[in-house]
Scaffold this active site. Structure first.
Site, PDB file in Angstrom:
ATOM      1  N   ASP A  67       7.208  32.379  36.650  1.00  0.00           N
ATOM      2  CA  ASP A  67       6.397  33.345  35.927  1.00  0.00           C
ATOM      3  C   ASP A  67       5.333  33.950  36.839  1.00  0.00           C
ATOM      4  O   ASP A  67       5.160  33.526  37.991  1.00  0.00           O
ATOM      5  CB  ASP A  67       5.738  32.691  34.705  1.00  0.00           C
ATOM      6  CG  ASP A  67       5.237  31.265  34.969  1.00  0.00           C
ATOM      7  OD1 ASP A  67       4.792  31.002  36.105  1.00  0.00           O
ATOM      8  OD2 ASP A  67       5.290  30.436  34.055  1.00  0.00           O
ATOM      9  N   ASP A 136       0.914  22.912  23.966  1.00  0.00           N
ATOM     10  CA  ASP A 136       1.523  23.445  22.744  1.00  0.00           C
ATOM     11  C   ASP A 136       3.044  23.508  22.848  1.00  0.00           C
ATOM     12  O   ASP A 136       3.699  24.122  22.017  1.00  0.00           O
ATOM     13  CB  ASP A 136       0.958  24.824  22.413  1.00  0.00           C
ATOM     14  CG  ASP A 136       1.185  25.854  23.514  1.00  0.00           C
ATOM     15  OD1 ASP A 136       1.808  25.506  24.549  1.00  0.00           O
ATOM     16  OD2 ASP A 136       0.732  27.002  23.353  1.00  0.00           O
ATOM     17  N   HIS A 138       4.906  24.837  25.373  1.00  0.00           N
ATOM     18  CA  HIS A 138       5.550  25.938  26.092  1.00  0.00           C
ATOM     19  C   HIS A 138       6.068  25.467  27.452  1.00  0.00           C
ATOM     20  O   HIS A 138       5.519  24.548  28.047  1.00  0.00           O
ATOM     21  CB  HIS A 138       4.605  27.133  26.250  1.00  0.00           C
ATOM     22  CG  HIS A 138       3.489  26.950  27.227  1.00  0.00           C
ATOM     23  ND1 HIS A 138       2.176  26.754  26.855  1.00  0.00           N
ATOM     24  CD2 HIS A 138       3.471  26.945  28.580  1.00  0.00           C
ATOM     25  CE1 HIS A 138       1.418  26.648  27.925  1.00  0.00           C
ATOM     26  NE2 HIS A 138       2.176  26.766  28.986  1.00  0.00           N
ATOM     27  N   GLU A 143       5.757  30.962  24.940  1.00  0.00           N
ATOM     28  CA  GLU A 143       4.809  30.417  23.980  1.00  0.00           C
ATOM     29  C   GLU A 143       5.507  30.064  22.662  1.00  0.00           C
ATOM     30  O   GLU A 143       6.644  30.497  22.409  1.00  0.00           O
ATOM     31  CB  GLU A 143       3.699  31.438  23.723  1.00  0.00           C
ATOM     32  CG  GLU A 143       2.891  31.820  24.962  1.00  0.00           C
ATOM     33  CD  GLU A 143       1.880  30.756  25.381  1.00  0.00           C
ATOM     34  OE1 GLU A 143       2.090  29.568  25.075  1.00  0.00           O
ATOM     35  OE2 GLU A 143       0.884  31.109  26.028  1.00  0.00           O
TER      36      GLU A 143
END
Length: 261
Positions: A67, A136, A138, A143
């Site tokens: 990314d 979370d 990801h 996400e």
């Protein structure tokens, strides 16, 4: 999915470096997937040590990044291309241009994403993809709510991710970009071997869902349950919420040495 529980980050790094060394010896043209964040740092340090000792060479290999932030100046220290250069690429003998990442400053973002997908496919795909996991759930910057069939695209970062990443921006959450380019979950799943590293109690909830929860877009990493070869390496704190922790330890302790990771 293979779950490996180790004493600390250094023990995890040794196992992952062993697997990468094996790949490079068997096939010097190995294609690696590189992640940023704190999780892979010990792995990169171990690989550098082995390179400096003459045990491994990256001269014929290639690598692709997961990314990149959108809109950071090319010389910004937290631009992921610069982070990867600092942490691993510039410390070993990758050939010029052998490490590629998505262009977060491209004028035509959709075209840049399509070109990145084509570059990965043109290299024959990724042999071993290193991954971390967010609190979370990801992976890369996919996400919660991300499509399990997603490909490289632009994403908006959640407030939680921006707060988590503020530590890389001197604690200033406002300095963390709102957008990124990221390999999609389907892109990641196309790699031949997924190696996810998680350490610390802050990752225990996400690890619980990843390994023992249902597959859900709300916990994107759970898509890895469908991968034919996924290895999850944890320290005791990250593994603390697993119901089958003792079983995972027993399985790995009795695994034939020739199987590797």
């Amino acid at each position: 999915m293979q779950v490996v529980i180790q004493p600390d980050a250094e023990a995890i790094a040794t196992l992952v470096a062993d697997e990468i060394e094996r790949l490079l010896r068997e096939r010097p043209e190995t294609v690696l997937g590189l992640a940023t964040g704190s999780s892979p740092l010990a792995i990169y340090d171990e690989l550098v040590r082995r390179h400096e000792a003459g045990r491994i060479s990256f001269a014929r290999s290639r690598a692709f990044m997961l990314d990149e932030y959108v809109g950071l100046p090319d010389d910004h220290p937290e631009r992921y291309r610069n982070v990867i250069e600092r942490e691993i690429a510039g410390r070993v003998d990758f050939a010029p241009g052998a490490v590629q990442g998505p262009d977060g400053n491209a004028e035509d973002i959709p075209a840049a994403c399509a070109q990145y997908e084509a570059a990965i496919a043109g290299a024959g795909g990724v042999d071993l993809q290193i991954l971390g996991i967010g609190s979370d759930g990801h992976i890369a910057f996919n996400e919660p709510g991300s499509s399990l069939a997603s490909r490289t695209r632009i994403k908006t970062l959640t407030s939680q991710t921006r707060r988590d990443n503020a530590r890389f921006f001197d604690g200033d959450v406002d300095a963390v970009p709102h957008h990124c380019l990221t390999q999609g979950l389907a892109t990641i799943m196309s790699a031949r071997h997924l190696v996810l590293v998680a350490t610390g109690a802050g990752k225990a909830e996400a690890v619980h869902h990843l390994v023992e929860g249902p597959v859900s877009a709300m916990w994107p990493a759970t898509v890895m349950q469908h991968h034919p070869r996924a290895t999850v390496l944890l320290d005791a704190a990250a593994a603390s919420r697993l119901q089958l922790g003792d079983y995972y330890r027993e399985v790995f302790a009795n695994k034939p040495a020739w199987q590797g990771l």
